[in-house]
Design a protein around this motif. Structure first.
Motif, PDB file in Angstrom:
ATOM      1  N   TRP A   1      23.087 -46.376  29.628  1.00 56.68           N
ATOM      2  CA  TRP A   1      21.765 -46.576  30.242  1.00 56.68           C
ATOM      3  C   TRP A   1      21.854 -47.532  31.419  1.00 56.68           C
ATOM      4  O   TRP A   1      21.260 -47.302  32.482  1.00 56.68           O
ATOM      5  CB  TRP A   1      20.754 -47.096  29.211  1.00 56.68           C
TER       6      TRP A   1
ATOM      7  N   PHE B   1      24.361 -48.038  33.275  1.00 50.26           N
ATOM      8  CA  PHE B   1      25.000 -47.335  34.388  1.00 50.26           C
ATOM      9  C   PHE B   1      23.987 -46.422  35.074  1.00 50.26           C
ATOM     10  O   PHE B   1      23.964 -46.309  36.302  1.00 50.26           O
ATOM     11  CB  PHE B   1      26.195 -46.535  33.877  1.00 50.26           C
ATOM     12  N   ILE B   2      23.136 -45.784  34.271  1.00 51.85           N
ATOM     13  CA  ILE B   2      22.110 -44.917  34.840  1.00 51.85           C
ATOM     14  C   ILE B   2      21.172 -45.722  35.747  1.00 51.85           C
ATOM     15  O   ILE B   2      20.773 -45.258  36.815  1.00 51.85           O
ATOM     16  CB  ILE B   2      21.338 -44.212  33.706  1.00 51.85           C
ATOM     17  N   PHE B   3      20.862 -46.950  35.344  1.00 42.96           N
ATOM     18  CA  PHE B   3      20.010 -47.786  36.203  1.00 42.96           C
ATOM     19  C   PHE B   3      20.649 -48.000  37.558  1.00 42.96           C
ATOM     20  O   PHE B   3      19.986 -47.954  38.596  1.00 42.96           O
ATOM     21  CB  PHE B   3      19.747 -49.144  35.557  1.00 42.96           C
TER      22      PHE B   3
ATOM     23  N   LEU C   1      20.142 -44.979  39.528  1.00 38.23           N
ATOM     24  CA  LEU C   1      18.758 -44.848  39.975  1.00 38.23           C
ATOM     25  C   LEU C   1      18.495 -45.746  41.179  1.00 38.23           C
ATOM     26  O   LEU C   1      17.823 -45.356  42.130  1.00 38.23           O
ATOM     27  CB  LEU C   1      17.795 -45.216  38.841  1.00 38.23           C
TER      28      LEU C   1
ATOM     29  N   PHE D   1      20.057 -44.313  44.428  1.00 39.91           N
ATOM     30  CA  PHE D   1      19.151 -43.367  45.075  1.00 39.91           C
ATOM     31  C   PHE D   1      17.850 -44.063  45.478  1.00 39.91           C
ATOM     32  O   PHE D   1      17.224 -43.687  46.467  1.00 39.91           O
ATOM     33  CB  PHE D   1      18.859 -42.185  44.146  1.00 39.91           C
TER      34      PHE D   1
ATOM     35  N   SER E   1      19.482 -28.655  32.016  1.00 37.15           N
ATOM     36  CA  SER E   1      19.189 -29.881  31.279  1.00 37.15           C
ATOM     37  C   SER E   1      18.878 -29.546  29.823  1.00 37.15           C
ATOM     38  O   SER E   1      19.289 -30.261  28.906  1.00 37.15           O
ATOM     39  CB  SER E   1      17.997 -30.590  31.917  1.00 37.15           C
TER      40      SER E   1
ATOM     41  N   LEU F   1      23.297 -37.690  28.953  1.00 42.11           N
ATOM     42  CA  LEU F   1      22.400 -38.599  29.678  1.00 42.11           C
ATOM     43  C   LEU F   1      22.677 -38.541  31.172  1.00 42.11           C
ATOM     44  O   LEU F   1      21.767 -38.520  32.003  1.00 42.11           O
ATOM     45  CB  LEU F   1      22.584 -40.035  29.178  1.00 42.11           C
TER      46      LEU F   1
ATOM     47  N   HIS G   1      21.190 -35.411  32.614  1.00 42.70           N
ATOM     48  CA  HIS G   1      19.735 -35.520  32.749  1.00 42.70           C
ATOM     49  C   HIS G   1      19.368 -36.386  33.952  1.00 42.70           C
ATOM     50  O   HIS G   1      18.368 -36.149  34.625  1.00 42.70           O
ATOM     51  CB  HIS G   1      19.121 -36.112  31.491  1.00 42.70           C
ATOM     52  N   LEU G   2      20.193 -37.407  34.196  1.00 41.80           N
ATOM     53  CA  LEU G   2      19.953 -38.253  35.367  1.00 41.80           C
ATOM     54  C   LEU G   2      20.015 -37.424  36.639  1.00 41.80           C
ATOM     55  O   LEU G   2      19.168 -37.553  37.543  1.00 41.80           O
ATOM     56  CB  LEU G   2      20.998 -39.372  35.423  1.00 41.80           C
TER      57      LEU G   2
ATOM     58  N   ASP H   1      19.392 -34.353  36.930  1.00 36.91           N
ATOM     59  CA  ASP H   1      18.171 -33.562  36.936  1.00 36.91           C
ATOM     60  C   ASP H   1      16.977 -34.422  37.373  1.00 36.91           C
ATOM     61  O   ASP H   1      16.167 -34.036  38.207  1.00 36.91           O
ATOM     62  CB  ASP H   1      17.951 -33.021  35.515  1.00 36.91           C
ATOM     63  N   LEU H   2      16.908 -35.610  36.811  1.00 47.78           N
ATOM     64  CA  LEU H   2      15.799 -36.534  37.099  1.00 47.78           C
ATOM     65  C   LEU H   2      15.715 -36.825  38.602  1.00 47.78           C
ATOM     66  O   LEU H   2      14.632 -36.819  39.196  1.00 47.78           O
ATOM     67  CB  LEU H   2      16.038 -37.826  36.313  1.00 47.78           C
TER      68      LEU H   2
ATOM     69  N   ILE I   1      14.365 -33.905  40.437  1.00 52.77           N
ATOM     70  CA  ILE I   1      12.919 -33.726  40.253  1.00 52.77           C
ATOM     71  C   ILE I   1      12.158 -34.474  41.344  1.00 52.77           C
ATOM     72  O   ILE I   1      11.129 -34.003  41.827  1.00 52.77           O
ATOM     73  CB  ILE I   1      12.505 -34.218  38.847  1.00 52.77           C
TER      74      ILE I   1
END
Lengths: 94, 206, 551
Positions: B23, B25-27, B30, B33, B74, B186, B189-190, B192-193, B196
């Motif tokens: 999570w 790492f996902i931040f 995010l 971007f 996804s 995860l 999905h990121l 994909d997110l 979006i």
């Protein structure tokens, strides 16, 4: 090790989520065709946010995560929004 | 506690910990971007007319198609996690293979989309682009940077999923240990997110 | 305790894994060894950058050209800045002492992801190599200043791209360290160690780690955009390509201001460990210090605009950023108050770590107060881009982070090497360092107020006295640093054997052998007290007995 209980989502629920996401996509494309002018941006971003939240909640399983994880993700988005607000304090009031 | 005491760190696998790491790492992704979104937001407010005009150049059909493709992919990743959790190894692998196919479809679409832009001489540094009004020039810059960076993430995601498939086959990932498939899920999905949000910004704001 | 039978009790320095010697170090996943790897790199680069700084001071001792030309000077202050900021102060305390002490302080055997930890060190090395190459390759050292302000960085013909890539990679090394620490602190605290029984250095590392994770990607993408601008001619910031240079400044400082807190928060954490140990007294205001770390991290994220008061940003955003800047001063002041109060009524031993810690507080306060001058809108216009700014941030970064680094190394040195350095030489080195530092930077406050611009190669004769003093200060400072390094390096081999707890500290790292074994704790301790619990000897004995009975 993995003695913790894991929530297992059903295939069905994934299908339902996908249907909702596709419907929202159709909605935002349709809205764009209608040309709402100034509102089109707001509408498009609103729909995107709903879609994003859906992906985070169900596909990324946030609904079943610990409270801390949810607060963490929410907090990160709040911080990002605050950065945007502060940045636009400059650009909107020049 | 008695268990924890005598286990050397290497033998100890912390399921919650590795997910938390993912999570975090996902931040960072995010916010990576997020920086581009900030730039987009600023230029969008300053040159809204130009952005409208330039966004008409982008192909809404391909954009929508790619959105649908990514959303389905996804779902298949999410389903493959369900499959692993309910001990259906073969099905998990098949679902991941479907995801890979969908990802490739996305990339092929992207290739044609970019190729078309290049045919129109709308690539960074080209004469046609440099002579456009300032706002349109900025839009295309952002278009290539954002979709390009996103495409790199799609490729990385594909590699991760491929590795995951092999790990399932070799038996490293199973009902009792599915951190890796969950974390690559995860990541997917990121991807994909992010799309979006990219989709309305690049294709719909007309 | 099966593992203690398989590995006999050798220290992590002597322990042999799969590989021997240098390969053993390069493939280690032990947090203590990785900490030392970071430290050796950082110390080497620090001396390189310090010598670059010295040559700049020498050049400026007299107006006009003396030992180098203007272009070389531009390259030097850029290189000095890039090395110091990205390779020393940002990773410095967290990567070295965070890696070394965090698992020890929370009673863990290692960090959460040991392999990732080693990987971040390799990223650091790759970034460092690129940064060094940018200086040496054809094209010349980058001359944009460490801030890479566009449009100059978009146009300069020097090796800007190499330096940008280096900063990008170093940033990612940093993110991974932060990620590792957050998970470590969440998941690996010893049983019984609740959040508010955790020592305060981990608290500050936790706050720091969040900034590392959430702020660094922004500068990462910004640097990538500048690279794309130069290589692919995509316009973002360069007005020639339609971009907006002020936007670059925004994005750059969205990271680079929080980066100041990445530097200073762990420094504050180290200092908070040192004061109670050498006062033999619990830290004053534990909760206030813990929460103020988080508060500094949070508010510090939103003050980036105070670097841009003269860049033409809107009135309201100036007002708001200035206001937030003043708010950050509050939690910092709370910490200073608590440190001083910790000493009050304690039995103070003025050993070298405490001496450095007290100098930290003194210098940090000067840096902090002058920061308020710069945060105020009216005075900022006068002081912006003068040597006043240079003096201010050197007081914070060197006087703050640097002195905290010296304090930390003197504090944990016995634990790291199992040896004692010479106190007497440490005092002498401190004297040179402290005097040299103030002589170097204090005059720059004064000539800054009088109007001496920063980053200038040449100046009016009226500013010469200040530059002259600075030059002498730089020499004295360097002598101090060399003495300090000699004292520490020499005693690694020749020093007296250090006991497990030379300072009578009460935190967990002092309860294990010096140097620790590979797995730190034979048995993970069970925590019952506040980390700074100085019980009477009777109480501690009773406590120990009951622990042995329980196990």
């Amino acid at each position: 090790m993995s003695t913790e209980k894991h929530h297992i989502s059903t295939y069905m629920s994934h299908g339902v989520v996908l249907t909702i996401l596709l419907a929202l996509t159709a909605l935002s494309v349709g809205m764009a065709e209608l040309h709402f002018g100034a509102f089109s941006v707001a509408v498009a971003l609103l729909v995107a946010s709903v879609k994003g939240t859906t992906v985070l909640t169900y596909f990324m399983h946030l609904k079943y995560e610990s409270m801390f994880t949810r607060i963490m993700v929410g907090g990160v988005f709040v911080i990002y929004v605050l950065v945007i607000v502060l940045l636009f304090f400059d650009y909107l009031f020049r | 506690m008695a268990e924890i005491k005598n286990i050397a760190p290497s033998e100890h696998h912390d399921y919650q910990g590795s997910k938390m790491g993912m999570w975090l790492f996902i931040f960072t992704e995010l916010f990576l971007f997020g920086g581009l979104f900030l730039v987009y937001a600023v230029f969008r407010t300053q040159y809204s007319a130009d952005f409208h005009k330039a966004a008409e150049e982008t192909n809404t059909f391909i954009g929508t198609l790619n959105t649908v493709v990514l959303l389905i992919s996804s779902m298949t990743v999410a389903m493959s996690i369900t499959a692993i959790q309910s001990n259906q190894k073969g099905r998990a692998i098949r679902l991941l293979l479907v995801t890979l196919v969908l990802a490739s479809v996305f990339m092929v679409n992207k290739y044609f989309e970019w190729g078309h832009k290049f045919e129109l001489k709308l690539y960074p540094g080209s004469e046609v682009l440099t002579n456009l009004p300032k706002g349109e020039l900025l839009f295309f810059g952002l278009y290539f940077m954002m979709t390009g960076l996103h495409a790199i993430h799609v490729l990385v995601g594909m590699i991760l999923l491929t590795v995951t498939i092999f790990r399932i086959k070799s038996g490293h990932i199973h009902t009792g240990n599915f951190s890796m498939i969950e974390n690559s899920g995860l990541y997917w999905h990121l991807v994909d997110l992010i799309w979006i949000f990219l989709f309305p910004m690049m294709y719909l704001i007309t | 305790m099966s593992h203690s039978e398989t590995h006999p009790q050798v220290s992590y320095l002597e322990y042999q894994g799969k590989y021997k010697g240098i390969l053993g170090w390069l493939t280690t996943t032990d947090h203590k060894r990785i900490a030392l790897l970071y430290m050796y790199c950082i110390v080497v680069f620090f001396f390189v950058a310090a010598i670059l700084g010295l040559t700049m001071s020498i050049e400026k001792m007299r107006p006009g050209q003396d030992i180098m030309n203007a272009q070389t000077y531009n390259g030097l202050f850029t290189v000095h800045g890039i090395i110091m900021i990205f390779m020393i102060v940002i990773p410095g305390l967290a990567a070295v002492f965070g890696n070394f002490a965090l698992p020890l302080l929370i009673g863990a055997r290692d960090v959460a992801f040991p392999k990732l930890n080693l990987f971040s060190w390799y990223l650091y090395v790759i970034g460092a190599i690129l940064a060094v190459l940018s200086q040496l390759l054809k094209g010349g050292a980058p001359d944009t200043g460490w801030t890479f302000y566009v449009p100059y960085s978009a146009g300069s013909s020097t090796n800007v791209i190499w330096a940008l890539t280096a900063a990008f990679i170093l940033g990612f090394s940093n993110i991974l360290t932060g990620l590792n620490f957050i998970v470590t602190i969440h998941r690996m605290r010893a049983p019984g160690m609740t959040w508010f029984k955790m020592p305060l250095f981990p608290w500050s590392l936790y706050a720091t780690a969040w900034i590392q994770v959430l702020a660094t990607p922004i500068v990462g993408i910004t640097l990538l955009m500048v690279i794309a601008e130069r290589v692919l001619h995509i316009g973002f910031f360069d007005p020639a390509l339609g971009g907006d240079p002020v936007l670059f400044q925004h994005l750059f400082w969205i990271y680079s201001h929080p980066a100041v807190y990445i530097m200073i928060l762990p420094a504050m954490g180290v200092i908070t460990e040192i004061f109670p140990t050498f006062s033999q007294k619990p830290v004053f205001g534990y909760g206030a210090i813990a929460i103020s770390s988080l508060a500094i991290a949070f508010v510090g994220y939103f003050v980036w605009g105070h670097h841009m008061f003269t860049s033409g940003i809107s009135y309201w955003s100036k007002w708001f950023f200035s206001f937030l800047t003043f708010i950050v001063a509050v939690p910092s002041a709370i910490k200073v108050f608590n440190w001083i109060s910790t000493m009050y009524g304690g039995s103070i031993q003025m050993r070298p770590p405490l001496l450095y810690a007290i100098s930290f507080v003194f210098l940090f306060m000067i840096g902090g107060f002058t920061g308020l001058f710069l945060g105020a809108l009216a005075t900022n216009v006068q002081l912006h881009d003068t040597t006043f700014v240079v003096a201010h941030f050197h007081y914070i970064i060197f006087g703050g982070m640097g002195f905290a680094f010296f304090a930390a190394i003197h504090y944990w040195y016995p634990k790291m090497y199992g040896k004692m350095y010479s106190d007497r030489w440490a005092y002498i080195a401190w004297g040179f360092t402290f005097v040299g530092f103030n002589l170097l930077y204090f005059p720059q406050f004064i000539i800054g107020v009088q109007g001496m611009p920063r980053r200038y190669f040449d100046y009016l004769p009226q500013f010469q006295w200040g530059h002259m003093l600075s030059g002498f200060g730089a020499f004295i400072l360097l002598i101090g640093l060399i003495l300090m390094a000699w004292n520490l390096i020499y005693h690694v081999k020749r020093g007296a054997i250090a006991p497990a707890n030379p300072w009578k500290g009460v935190t967990l790292e002092w309860q294990i052998a010096s140097p620790p074994t590979l797995e730190n704790f034979e048995e993970i301790p069970v925590i019952k007290h506040n980390p700074y619990w100085f019980g009477t000897e009777e109480e501690i004995k009773r406590e120990k007995k009951s622990v042995t009975r329980n196990t």
